[in-house]
Design an enzyme around this catalytic site. Structure first.
Site, short mmCIF file in Angstrom:
data_model
loop_
_atom_site.label_atom_id
_atom_site.label_comp_id
_atom_site.label_asym_id
_atom_site.label_seq_id
_atom_site.Cartn_x
_atom_site.Cartn_y
_atom_site.Cartn_z
N ALA A 122 64.35 31.76 87.09
CA ALA A 122 64.65 31.72 85.65
C ALA A 122 63.38 31.85 84.82
O ALA A 122 62.67 30.87 84.61
CB ALA A 122 65.37 30.41 85.31
N GLY A 123 63.10 33.09 84.39
CA GLY A 123 61.94 33.32 83.51
C GLY A 123 62.42 33.63 82.12
O GLY A 123 62.46 32.77 81.25
N ILE A 149 52.82 28.73 86.56
CA ILE A 149 52.39 27.73 85.57
C ILE A 149 50.87 27.76 85.39
O ILE A 149 50.11 27.43 86.30
CB ILE A 149 52.90 26.33 85.93
CG1 ILE A 149 54.42 26.35 86.10
CG2 ILE A 149 52.48 25.30 84.88
CD1 ILE A 149 55.22 26.92 84.92
N GLU A 233 53.17 30.21 70.83
CA GLU A 233 52.65 30.91 72.01
C GLU A 233 52.61 32.42 71.77
O GLU A 233 51.62 33.09 72.06
CB GLU A 233 53.56 30.57 73.21
CG GLU A 233 53.22 31.35 74.47
CD GLU A 233 53.94 30.82 75.71
OE1 GLU A 233 54.70 29.84 75.59
OE2 GLU A 233 53.72 31.40 76.78
N ARG A 259 26.51 57.68 75.88
CA ARG A 259 26.78 58.48 77.07
C ARG A 259 26.88 59.96 76.69
O ARG A 259 27.65 60.32 75.79
CB ARG A 259 28.09 58.02 77.72
CG ARG A 259 28.48 58.78 78.95
CD ARG A 259 27.65 58.36 80.13
NE ARG A 259 28.05 59.05 81.33
CZ ARG A 259 27.41 58.95 82.48
NH1 ARG A 259 26.35 58.15 82.58
NH2 ARG A 259 27.82 59.60 83.54
N GLN A 327 39.35 55.08 79.83
CA GLN A 327 39.17 56.50 80.18
C GLN A 327 37.87 57.04 79.59
O GLN A 327 37.16 57.80 80.24
CB GLN A 327 40.38 57.29 79.65
CG GLN A 327 40.38 58.76 80.02
CD GLN A 327 40.66 58.98 81.52
OE1 GLN A 327 41.13 58.10 82.21
NE2 GLN A 327 40.34 60.16 82.00
N LEU A 328 37.56 56.61 78.37
CA LEU A 328 36.32 57.09 77.72
C LEU A 328 35.08 56.68 78.53
O LEU A 328 34.08 57.38 78.52
CB LEU A 328 36.24 56.53 76.30
CG LEU A 328 35.11 57.06 75.42
CD1 LEU A 328 35.57 57.14 73.97
CD2 LEU A 328 33.85 56.20 75.51
C1 LIG Z 1 49.89 35.01 84.40
C2 LIG Z 1 51.15 34.35 83.95
C3 LIG Z 1 51.08 33.11 83.34
C4 LIG Z 1 52.26 32.45 82.96
N1 LIG Z 1 52.17 31.18 82.44
C5 LIG Z 1 53.32 30.47 82.25
C6 LIG Z 1 53.25 29.09 81.89
O1 LIG Z 1 52.17 28.52 81.71
N2 LIG Z 1 54.42 28.40 81.76
C7 LIG Z 1 55.64 28.99 81.95
O2 LIG Z 1 56.64 28.31 81.81
N3 LIG Z 1 55.74 30.30 82.29
C8 LIG Z 1 54.61 31.04 82.45
N4 LIG Z 1 54.68 32.38 82.83
C9 LIG Z 1 56.00 32.97 83.06
C10 LIG Z 1 56.38 34.06 82.07
O3 LIG Z 1 56.67 33.50 80.82
C11 LIG Z 1 57.55 34.84 82.69
O4 LIG Z 1 57.02 35.59 83.77
C12 LIG Z 1 58.20 35.77 81.70
O5 LIG Z 1 58.89 35.03 80.72
C13 LIG Z 1 59.19 36.73 82.38
O6 LIG Z 1 60.07 36.06 83.22
P1 LIG Z 1 60.31 36.58 84.73
O7 LIG Z 1 58.97 36.79 85.32
O8 LIG Z 1 61.22 35.65 85.40
O9 LIG Z 1 60.99 37.99 84.56
P2 LIG Z 1 62.56 38.25 84.55
O10 LIG Z 1 63.20 37.40 83.54
O11 LIG Z 1 63.07 38.20 85.95
O12 LIG Z 1 62.58 39.74 84.06
C14 LIG Z 1 62.32 40.85 84.91
C15 LIG Z 1 62.43 42.12 84.06
O13 LIG Z 1 63.76 42.21 83.51
C16 LIG Z 1 63.68 42.31 82.12
N5 LIG Z 1 64.81 41.64 81.48
C17 LIG Z 1 65.17 40.33 81.62
N6 LIG Z 1 66.21 40.06 80.81
C18 LIG Z 1 66.49 41.20 80.14
C19 LIG Z 1 67.43 41.56 79.14
N7 LIG Z 1 68.28 40.67 78.62
N8 LIG Z 1 67.42 42.85 78.68
C20 LIG Z 1 66.54 43.76 79.18
N9 LIG Z 1 65.63 43.47 80.11
C21 LIG Z 1 65.58 42.21 80.58
C22 LIG Z 1 62.36 41.67 81.73
O14 LIG Z 1 61.92 42.11 80.47
C23 LIG Z 1 61.48 42.13 82.87
O15 LIG Z 1 61.02 43.42 82.62
C24 LIG Z 1 53.51 33.07 83.16
C25 LIG Z 1 53.58 34.34 83.75
C26 LIG Z 1 52.42 34.97 84.15
C27 LIG Z 1 52.53 36.31 84.83
#
Ligand SMILES: Cc1cc2nc3c(=O)[nH]c(=O)nc-3n(C[C@H](O)[C@H](O)[C@H](O)COP(=O)(O)OP(=O)(O)OC[C@H]3O[C@@H](n4cnc5c(N)ncnc54)[C@H](O)[C@@H]3O)c2cc1C
Length: 370
Positions: A122-123, A149, A233, A259, A327-328
């Site tokens: 769940a992201g 996180i 954020e 360059r 690229q530059l």
């Molecule tokens: C380096 C890094 C640091 C982070 N730090 C934190 C943190 O401190 N705390 C925290 O809680 N989280 C953190 N995150 C998590 C981040 O917020 C999530 O990765 C982000 O919200 C996307 O969720 P997901 O990776 O589960 O992608 P998913 O939700 O699985 O999505 C995968 C793809 O599907 C697309 N998608 C999803 N739903 C839809 C829709 N309704 N319509 C069209 N496309 C859709 C997305 O845009 C994406 O392209 C971090 C992530 C990274 C990479």
């Protein structure tokens, strides 16, 4: 302004010289949090009653912009999670005890904060989170895991989202979760593409007992607070992207003047001048949109549409700007020690973290009635 000058001096003295070293080691000293806290950079817009300076959001804007001069997006992200992502919600809805125990030491840089919302499954779909917090007497028992996180391997506490009720957004609550609790572990430090100096972790909770008074705000109202908290954020992401793009273009101009190829500086080729001018124009548009969002945010007017637009626009734009500036540089743009090489890699996060570009479009669609 004096504040901006003091941030710049600190960044250029304490952060920039270590940019490559910290990326290579995958970390930076804990002491940096403390320094930033002592200088008042973590508490700029927080309540003076809990160690903040009570300044307006334009100071946060200046701090975020100047941080980009560190040439190290990882340390910038860590400091912004500490000051603008994991802690504002404690200041807004926490009890006096939560503010004294979690917010105050975080603003001093003594306790490291993380924001624990995303989970392995769940992201984007925050309301689908599975981590549970079940009330037992005057405690909550937390089970589950959190993914990606920031500050996760060394956080002293996590501003944590967990399910206290039924399915969907109405069953989510927030907590201040101290990481020295039995059953808590960092199950993995993740190897990333960019933002290398920042630690990003998977956290694991197994029957972790925390006092019920660590519930943050009302039970089952966490989703609403998480969405509110996302605004700060996303705004800092947009501000950082704009300032980062300006640095990229300024560096590219310097490099292009020096360059030479085919008997003239690279910058004398019209193709590069036109490309950079196009980017400068788009960056200016991104900056105006972002500042408009800052203005609304600062005046407590509903900024969600403009913040989502600013994050979307700046996050997408930086992909093109970073690519062209790199690229530059030709071959030097592919060498780790050249700032644009690292910035290109780090910029990729800006359409993903804190809400993807697709999610920004979904939010904007709803708000404009599509
Ligand atoms: C380096 C890094 C640091 C982070 N730090 C934190 C943190 O401190 N705390 C925290 O809680 N989280 C953190 N995150 C998590 C981040 O917020 C999530 O990765 C982000 O919200 C996307 O969720 P997901 O990776 O589960 O992608 P998913 O939700 O699985 O999505 C995968 C793809 O599907 C697309 N998608 C999803 N739903 C839809 C829709 N309704 N319509 C069209 N496309 C859709 C997305 O845009 C994406 O392209 C971090 C992530 C990274 C990479």
């Amino acid at each position: 302004m004096a504040f901006r000058r003091s941030v710049r001096q600190w960044v250029e003295r304490e952060l920039t010289p270590h940019a490559v070293e910290w990326d290579r080691s995958g970390s930076f000293p804990r002491e940096i949090f403390r320094q930033a806290g002592e200088l008042g950079f973590l508490g700029t817009n927080h309540d003076p009653a809990y160690g903040g300076s009570g300044l307006d959001y334009w100071y946060v804007t200046a701090f975020t912009e100047e941080l980009t001069r560190s040439r190290n997006a990882g340390v910038n992200m860590a400091l912004l999670v500490q000051s603008q992502m994991a802690t504002p919600i404690i200041g807004a809805i926490g009890t006096d005890e939560q503010k004294r125990s979690f917010l105050e030491p975080a603003l001093r840089g003594e306790r490291i904060a993380a924001l624990g919302i995303s989970e392995p499954s769940a992201g984007s779909d925050v309301a689908a989170m599975k981590t549970t917090a079940r009330r037992q007497g005057d405690e909550f028992v937390v089970n589950g895991s959190k993914m990606w996180i920031t500050n996760g391997t060394r956080a002293d506490f996590v501003t944590l989202g967990a399910r206290t009720g039924g399915e969907g957004h109405g069953g989510v609550s927030l907590f201040t979760f101290p990481t020295d609790v039995k059953g808590f572990s960092v199950s993995k430090k993740l190897d990333k593409v960019g933002n290398l100096s920042s630690d990003t972790a998977i956290l694991y909770f197994e029957d972790c007992r925390i006092p019920a008074r660590y519930l943050l705000g009302e039970e089952n109202e966490g989703f609403y607070h998480i969405m509110t908290n996302f605004q700060g954020e996303r705004l800092t992401a947009a501000i950082g992207a704009v300032a980062g793009m300006e640095l990229m273009v300024a560096d590219a101009i310097d490099f292009g003047r020096q360059r030479e190829a085919f008997g003239r500086p690279i910058l004398k080729f019209q193709v590069w001048r036109h490309k950079l001018v196009e980017h400068l124009t788009a960056i200016e548009a991104a900056r105006r949109l972002t500042y408009h969002a800052v203005d609304l945010f600062e005046r407590r007017e509903d900024p969600v549409k403009e913040i989502s637009m600013a994050k979307l626009f700046a996050g997408d734009l930086i992909q093109k700007v970073a690519y062209d500036c790199q690229q530059l540089y030709g071959g030097m743009g592919y060498i780790d020690e050249t700032p644009i090489a690292r910035a290109w890699r780090d910029a990729r996060l800006l359409t993903i973290g804190g809400g993807t570009s697709e999610i920004m479009k979904e939010i904007i669609s709803k708000l404009v009635g599509l």
